[in-house]
Write an enzyme that holds these catalytic residues in place. Structure first.
Site, PDB file in Angstrom:
ATOM      1  CG  HIS A 109       7.415  -0.153  -0.268  1.00  0.00           C
ATOM      2  ND1 HIS A 109       8.332   0.631  -0.920  1.00  0.00           N
ATOM      3  CD2 HIS A 109       7.580   0.116   1.040  1.00  0.00           C
ATOM      4  CE1 HIS A 109       9.016   1.328  -0.043  1.00  0.00           C
ATOM      5  NE2 HIS A 109       8.584   1.031   1.162  1.00  0.00           N
ATOM      6  CG  ASP A 139       8.541   1.179  -4.328  1.00  0.00           C
ATOM      7  OD1 ASP A 139       7.356   0.909  -4.110  1.00  0.00           O
ATOM      8  OD2 ASP A 139       9.394   1.293  -3.429  1.00  0.00           O
ATOM      9  CB  SER A 213       9.077   4.188   2.471  1.00  0.00           C
ATOM     10  OG  SER A 213      10.064   3.233   2.686  1.00  0.00           O
TER      11      SER A 213
END
Length: 454
Positions: A109, A139, A213
């Protein structure tokens, strides 16, 4: 205030949230300062590890599609759908795992829909990155940069993690330069968070925030145990509950991307559920954790290996399995053709079974890729009890859009608006061409059911 799971990508126009943790304590800590004349410190370990953690900046265009109601199409001559394009910029983190080849791992993402990816190293160098491949359902994304004097972080065996092991999260929260936080492993094998198709997360209390992230979760030896992915808390703020993708799962997926350019997911071929106290009592089981096998698909890897309905899978490759979702995530991250040792409990007796995973590539897809109303279902080519071809609901997330329209695991979609569909490809084409209300013809056991999507 309601809590939610957030991915931790920090963007200027769009904010998604993603993070992670990883760790493993070890008695031998070569980078941990314990000199009697010094205050104990993680600094020596971090001096080795942090050069491998990078900042990632992305630019791209996000395309959104919205169906136009039929009445507006009729009266105003509007198209079937509205398409909007919106430029965005974002910041995240990444981890160099191979210095010679310039491989950088991050979250999917973070770089999804990115037209331009820039990696910034701790020494100030900025390098353009090439996206080699990604897997949306887990992911994970793999990038490549070209430069000399790169530093990679060594990988730990995340299957050896224990609750209570110390870990350190490294990333770039809120667009700040590299930040380090510490904590412990709070839990292992976390699933059911509905932030990915395959969930087997490490949970940690190391502080993680937006922008973390794709960053690293390392143990006290400076070895990578996880990729930061998400947090759980109000408004996306840190409350000490974060999640990371285990390094073993990441490595398996990355190896497939390097070899094939994509993830060729392994397939066991079973349906089932978690073992809990209620099921254990009802079936007089000797265990309260594991994966209960309710159905074995014909001619699947499971059937060929000798797995039967009613079996309890308790271990995979010697590592304990606490839930069906954990088993699904571990199997799904392994490549097709992988040899797997499963420990099963059958009629009170434990035994080991060797299976060779099938190939899910082209057979299993996330239904949201076909239509938003089907999100939460996993589709595979299948057959009805009457022997007709169709599209089977292999797995279904509870409280998902697909569940809300009435789909159930084991259903077989055989038609769309009275047009026969025999496989996933045909279903995708019919759903794409359908306008207005969509009626799905479902074979549920020996019964025929119609479900309506408006």
């Amino acid at each position: 205030m309601k809590k939610a799971v957030y991915r931790l990508l920090l963007t200027t126009s769009i904010v998604a949230t993603t993070m992670s943790f990883g760790m493993t304590a070890n008695a031998a800590l070569p980078f941990f300062s314990t000199d009697k004349d010094e205050v104990p410190s993680l600094a020596p370990m971090l001096e080795e590890a942090t050069p491998a953690i990078v900042s990632i900046a992305v630019e791209g265009t996000q395309v959104s599609r919205q169906r136009v109601p039929e009445m507006f199409r009729h009266f105003f001559g509007a198209p079937n759908e509205q398409v909007q394009e919106r430029p965005f910029r974002g910041l995240g983190s990444g981890v160099i795992i191979d210095a010679k080849k310039g491989y950088v791992v991050t979250n999917n993402h973070v770089v999804d829909n990115a037209d331009e990816i820039t990696v910034k190293l701790t020494d100030g160098r900025e390098l353009k990155a090439k996206k080699l491949g990604a897997d949306e359902q887990s992911d994970i994304a793999l990038l490549q940069i070209d430069s000399d004097n790169l530093k990679a972080v060594p990988l730990a065996n995340s299957d050896k993690l224990r609750v209570g092991d110390f870990v350190v999260a490294i990333g770039n929260p809120f667009g700040l330069s590299q930040t380090v936080t510490s904590g412990i492993v709070s839990a292992l094998g976390r699933s059911g968070l509905n932030i990915g198709g395959y969930e087997d997360f490490i949970q940690t209390d190391a502080a993680i925030n937006r922008g973390n992230s794709g960053g690293a979760l390392v143990n006290l030896r400076g070895e990578l145990v996880g990729i930061n992915t998400a947090i759980f808390g109000p408004n996306g703020g840190n409350v000490g509950i974060g999640f990371a993708i285990p390094s073993n799962m990441m490595k398996s997926l990355v190896d497939q991307i390097i070899e094939y350019g994509e993830v060729r997911r392994g397939l066991l071929g079973i349906l089932g559920q978690d073992v809990d106290a209620g099921l254990a009592e009802a079936m007089n089981l000797d265990v309260n954790k594991g994966a209960f096998v309710s159905e074995v698909s014909p001619d699947s890897a499971a059937e060929k290996g000798g797995i039967e309905s009613g079996d309890i899978i308790t271990h995979i490759n010697g590592n304990a399995v606490s839930s069906f979702q954990e088993l699904r995530a571990k199997i799904g991250s392994m490549g097709a053709g992988s040899e797997v040792e499963l420990t099963i409990l059958r009629k009170g007796k434990s035994s080991k079974i060797e299976v060779v995973l099938g190939d899910a590539t082209g057979q299993v897809v996330a239904a949201r890729e076909i239509h938003p109303a089907l999100e939460g279902a996993t589709l595979t080519n299948g057959k009805t009890e009457r022997g007709n071809d169709g599209v089977e609901i292999a797995e279904l997330e509870s409280r998902s859009p697909a569940a809300r329209i009435g789909l159930q695991e084991g259903d077989v979609i055989v038609g769309v608006n009275r047009t026969r569909v025999n496989n996933v490809a045909e279903l995708s084409r019919q759903m794409e061409d359908a306008q207005g209300v969509i009626a799905l013809n479902i074979q549920r056991g020996k019964s025929s059911v119609y479900l309506v999507i408006r």
